[in-house]
Design a protein around this motif. Structure first.
Motif, short mmCIF file in Angstrom:
data_model
loop_
_atom_site.label_atom_id
_atom_site.label_comp_id
_atom_site.label_asym_id
_atom_site.label_seq_id
_atom_site.Cartn_x
_atom_site.Cartn_y
_atom_site.Cartn_z
N ALA A 88 0.54 9.88 3.71
CA ALA A 88 0.15 9.03 2.58
C ALA A 88 -0.54 9.87 1.52
N LYS A 89 -1.44 10.75 1.96
CA LYS A 89 -2.18 11.60 1.01
C LYS A 89 -1.25 12.60 0.33
N SER A 90 -0.33 13.17 1.09
CA SER A 90 0.62 14.12 0.53
C SER A 90 1.56 13.43 -0.47
N LEU A 91 2.02 12.23 -0.12
CA LEU A 91 2.91 11.49 -1.03
C LEU A 91 2.20 11.20 -2.35
N VAL A 92 0.96 10.74 -2.26
CA VAL A 92 0.23 10.39 -3.49
C VAL A 92 -0.04 11.65 -4.30
N ALA A 142 -4.01 4.84 6.73
CA ALA A 142 -3.16 5.11 5.56
C ALA A 142 -3.27 3.95 4.55
N LEU A 143 -3.27 2.72 5.07
CA LEU A 143 -3.38 1.57 4.16
C LEU A 143 -4.73 1.57 3.44
N ASP A 144 -5.80 1.88 4.17
CA ASP A 144 -7.12 1.99 3.53
C ASP A 144 -7.07 3.02 2.40
N PHE A 145 -6.39 4.13 2.66
CA PHE A 145 -6.27 5.16 1.61
C PHE A 145 -5.48 4.62 0.42
N TYR A 146 -4.32 4.01 0.69
CA TYR A 146 -3.51 3.51 -0.44
C TYR A 146 -4.34 2.56 -1.31
N ARG A 147 -5.18 1.77 -0.64
CA ARG A 147 -5.95 0.77 -1.40
C ARG A 147 -6.99 1.40 -2.31
N VAL A 149 -6.01 3.86 -4.27
CA VAL A 149 -5.16 4.52 -5.27
C VAL A 149 -4.75 3.54 -6.35
N SER A 150 -5.06 3.88 -7.59
CA SER A 150 -4.66 3.00 -8.69
C SER A 150 -3.77 3.71 -9.71
N ASP A 151 -3.59 5.02 -9.56
CA ASP A 151 -2.80 5.76 -10.54
C ASP A 151 -1.39 6.10 -10.06
N VAL A 152 -1.03 5.62 -8.89
CA VAL A 152 0.35 5.74 -8.38
C VAL A 152 0.76 4.34 -7.96
N ARG A 153 2.00 3.96 -8.34
CA ARG A 153 2.48 2.60 -8.03
C ARG A 153 3.01 2.57 -6.59
N TRP A 154 2.13 2.16 -5.66
CA TRP A 154 2.49 2.17 -4.24
C TRP A 154 2.74 0.75 -3.74
N THR A 155 3.53 0.65 -2.70
CA THR A 155 3.71 -0.59 -1.94
C THR A 155 3.81 -0.21 -0.48
N ASN A 156 3.08 -0.91 0.39
CA ASN A 156 3.12 -0.64 1.82
C ASN A 156 3.69 -1.88 2.50
N ILE A 157 4.73 -1.68 3.32
CA ILE A 157 5.40 -2.85 3.93
C ILE A 157 5.22 -2.79 5.45
N GLU A 203 14.51 -3.52 -5.77
CA GLU A 203 15.30 -4.11 -6.86
C GLU A 203 14.47 -5.09 -7.69
N THR A 204 13.58 -5.82 -7.03
CA THR A 204 12.74 -6.81 -7.72
C THR A 204 11.29 -6.61 -7.28
N PRO A 205 10.57 -5.74 -7.96
CA PRO A 205 9.20 -5.45 -7.51
C PRO A 205 8.30 -6.67 -7.60
N LYS A 206 7.67 -7.00 -6.47
CA LYS A 206 6.73 -8.12 -6.43
C LYS A 206 5.38 -7.70 -5.89
N HIS A 207 5.31 -6.50 -5.31
CA HIS A 207 4.10 -6.13 -4.56
C HIS A 207 3.61 -4.72 -4.92
N VAL A 208 3.62 -4.40 -6.20
CA VAL A 208 3.10 -3.08 -6.59
C VAL A 208 1.58 -3.08 -6.40
N GLY A 209 1.08 -2.05 -5.71
CA GLY A 209 -0.36 -1.94 -5.48
C GLY A 209 -0.87 -2.82 -4.36
N GLU A 210 0.03 -3.27 -3.48
CA GLU A 210 -0.44 -4.06 -2.34
C GLU A 210 0.45 -3.89 -1.12
N ARG A 211 -0.06 -4.37 0.00
CA ARG A 211 0.70 -4.40 1.25
C ARG A 211 1.28 -5.80 1.42
N PHE A 212 2.51 -5.85 1.92
CA PHE A 212 3.03 -7.14 2.40
C PHE A 212 3.74 -6.91 3.72
#
Ligand code: NAP
Length: 216
Positions: A88-92, A142-147, A149-157, A203-212
């Motif tokens: 997660a850290k390397s990707l960001v 990893a999810l705690d880390f993504y949360r 992050v505000s300067d990369v458009r992430w989604t965790n599924i 194809e249809t982003p609904k969850h940018v910046g969040e986990r679903f």
């Protein structure tokens, strides 16, 4: 058509994501440690060498793409601890290097941190083996880390509690932080339907910046 860089294309989930993406006309670059392991052949598929734990490798894979998908796993518990949050850290970090040109990131997560109907979290269940707890907490970290992050458009599924190869029905249900369960209290999704949900999100982003999460 999206240009997708996919880490984990040789894995159980990643290979379903690869097939779903190709079937829906997307252009996929599989970024793998050993290209010989990719048996799929398709005019819209390119295979390149890379390591998700190397930020420079992520930057290279992401350049000119619309989306980076990570479906990587670490095998056993210690392997996940060494792979999932570091990835997660390397990707960001790798995406940040591209600044405004950075594609969005869609990462496969884990079910452990999801809330259960009794108000606890999946990883609170009694009797879970240590290796599984390590895998769950690797994804939780990893999810705690993504949360943060505000300067990369992430989604965790997060998959449902159980994900395994099965049928592609094309239907699924989603929730944010609550485990999706069926009438019998079971939480499951086929890897094929999980891949449908992941490509739908691309194809249809609904969850940018969040986990679903996705269940059947
Ligand atoms: N219910 C749940 O919450 C649940 C259930 C199942 C899975 N999952 C999660 O979903 C993810 C995928 O699971 P899976 O079963 O599909 O895993 P898998 O079959 O073990 O595949 C893992 C993939 O990650 C790749 N990989 C590992 N380290 C890498 C690195 N440093 N650089 C590039 N690629 C790397 C592997 O490539 P190689 O071919 O080179 O080894 C492989 O393609 C995992 O994170 C897993 O924890 C969650």
């Amino acid at each position: 058509m999206a240009k997708i860089a996919l880490f984990g294309a040789t894995g159980t989930i990643g290979s379903r994501v690869l097939r779903e993406a190709l079937d829906r006309g997307h252009q996929v670059t599989a970024v793998v440690r050993d290209p010989a392991k990719v048996t799929e052949q398709h005019p819209n598929l390119t295979v390149t060498t890379g390591d998700v734990l190397d930020p420079a490798s992520v930057t290279e894979a992401a350049r000119g793409r619309d989306v980076v998908v990570s479906a990587v796993g670490g095998g056993d518990g210690p392997g996940h601890l060494a792979t999932i949050e570091p990835a997660a850290k390397s990707l960001v970090e790798g995406l940040r290097a591209l600044g405004d040109e950075a594609p969005r990131l869609v990462a496969v997560g884990g079910a452990g941190s999801l809330r259960t109907p009794d108000g606890k979290q999946v990883w609170d269940a009694e009797g879970l083996p240590e290796f599984l707890l390590q895998i769950m907490h690797a994804h939780g970290d990893a999810l705690d880390f993504y949360r943060t992050v505000s300067d990369v458009r992430w989604t965790n599924i997060s998959p449902a509690g159980l994900i395994e190869p099965g049928e592609r029905t094309g239907t699924y249900r989603t929730a944010l932080d609550d485990l999706v369960v069926d009438a019998d209290g079971k939480s499951r999704i086929s890897a094929e339907d999980y891949a449908v949900a992941l490509i739908d999100e691309i194809e249809t982003p609904k969850h940018v910046g969040e986990r679903f999460t996705v269940g059947d």
